[in-house]
Scaffold this active site. Structure first.
Site, PDB file in Angstrom:
ATOM      1  N   GLU A   1      -8.107   3.846  11.944  1.00  0.00           N
ATOM      2  CA  GLU A   1      -7.116   3.406  12.915  1.00  0.00           C
ATOM      3  C   GLU A   1      -6.909   4.492  13.962  1.00  0.00           C
ATOM      4  O   GLU A   1      -7.578   5.523  13.950  1.00  0.00           O
ATOM      5  CB  GLU A   1      -5.802   3.076  12.201  1.00  0.00           C
TER       6      GLU A   1
ATOM      7  N   ASP B   1      -9.765   3.150   5.770  1.00  0.00           N
ATOM      8  CA  ASP B   1      -8.623   3.055   6.685  1.00  0.00           C
ATOM      9  C   ASP B   1      -9.007   3.781   7.968  1.00  0.00           C
ATOM     10  O   ASP B   1      -8.998   5.011   8.033  1.00  0.00           O
ATOM     11  CB  ASP B   1      -7.410   3.713   6.014  1.00  0.00           C
TER      12      ASP B   1
ATOM     13  N   ASP C   1       0.864  -1.182   0.000  1.00  0.00           N
ATOM     14  CA  ASP C   1       0.000   0.000   0.000  1.00  0.00           C
ATOM     15  C   ASP C   1       0.895   1.225   0.000  1.00  0.00           C
ATOM     16  O   ASP C   1       1.947   1.243   0.637  1.00  0.00           O
ATOM     17  CB  ASP C   1      -0.966   0.005   1.191  1.00  0.00           C
TER      18      ASP C   1
END
Length: 303
Positions: A186, A184, A95
């Site tokens: 987090e 994403d 990524d």
């Protein structure tokens, strides 16, 4: 006035003009030399901010919050780590974002990388400056690729960010090379771990993002997270277990810990200090939980 006096100003001006032209020529030669040297030296990737460093809007990247949780993987660091990947067998991926700079995607493919996720957006307004180049070049190099959105739940509701993502790189098409988009989500790299949201509010935020993304693209979003973040910030929520494929981040271990509510992992980010030909410096390494035919099934929505 003496004859020689009348000519001296012109001679001084002539000498001055000559000196100026020489200086200008010297400056030009210096600039040309500097350009030649610049072109001769391969450009390296910029150094992304790490834990404890101020993260400006748009600077976040996949794993920046994971560093706060898990620290630097044993045996390496982000300035040139030597950590041996946990498992380089099977279907491998990376990524990337603008922090990796210019990428030679043909070399990435030749290095045995089969898929890539590329940062497209962050929050409600940031678009990654290298997304277009990376997304297109990865495609023509033959990689199966997809886009990811770095969530900022304290900026807006989930639906707003899902729409922004879907409109700016996160869309999907059945072309044999496009993976569904990634949320994403987090550890907050700029403040409180859970972005100031309660577990109930976070569940609502994620559900709104997921529902909106599916309405826009026809696909379930992939969720990138860690077991620690998910269990803490969603209260061990099981509400996405039958909707979203899980991309788990867990470094320096032989097997990742899966957060509550998910039966297994689909993608595992096993190190943040990997090296891959075609990419300057460290890059996140990932493993797909299955064969290439299963990865293609995920891409084509035939799983």
């Amino acid at each position: 006035m003496p004859a020689n006096s009348s000519r001296s100003p012109h001679r001084r001006r002539a000498r001055s003009g000559t000196a100026a032209r020489a200086a200008a020529l010297g400056g030009t030669l210096t600039a040309v030399l500097a350009l030649v040297l610049t072109l001769a030296v391969p450009a390296s990737a910029a150094q992304p901010p790490g834990p404890g460093e101020r993260i400006q809007p748009g600077e976040a990247y996949m794993g920046v919050g994971t560093r706060i949780e898990q620290g630097t993987p044993p045996g390496g660091d982000r300035d040139g780590g030597t950590l041996a990947p946990a498992d380089t067998s099977g279907v491998q991926g990376i990524d990337v974002s603008h922090w990796q700079g210019s990428i030679n995607w043909n070399s990435v493919k030749a290095a045995g990388i089969d898929f890539a996720y590329i940062k497209a957006t962050e929050g409600t307004s940031f678009k990654d400056s290298r997304f277009g180049a990376n997304y297109t070049s990865a495609y023509y190099a033959g990689l199966i690729r997809g886009a990811y959105h770095f969530a900022r739940p304290n900026y807006s509701n989930g639906a707003t960010q899902a729409n922004f993502f879907a409109s700016n790189g996160g869309a999907w098409s059945r072309d044999n090379q496009t993976l569904p988009g990634v949320l994403d989500i987090e550890h907050n790299p700029s403040g409180a771990m859970c972005y100031g949201l309660s577990t109930t509010q976070m569940r609502t935020w994620i559900n709104d993002f997921s529902t909106t993304y599916r309405a826009r693209t026809g696909r379930d979003v992939v969720i990138y997270t860690t077991a620690s973040w998910w269990n803490t910030c969603t209260g061990r929520w099981t509400g996405m277990s039958d909707k979203a494929p899980l991309w788990i981040a867990h470094w320096g271990v032989s097997s990742p810990t899966v957060p509550s509510g998910f039966p297994t992992w689909t993608i595992w980010q096993y190190t943040a200090t990997g090296r891959v030909g075609g990419v300057a410096g460290d890059v996140d390494r990932n493993k797909f939980n299955g064969s290439m035919s299963r990865l293609l099934a995920l891409a084509n929505n035939t799983a």
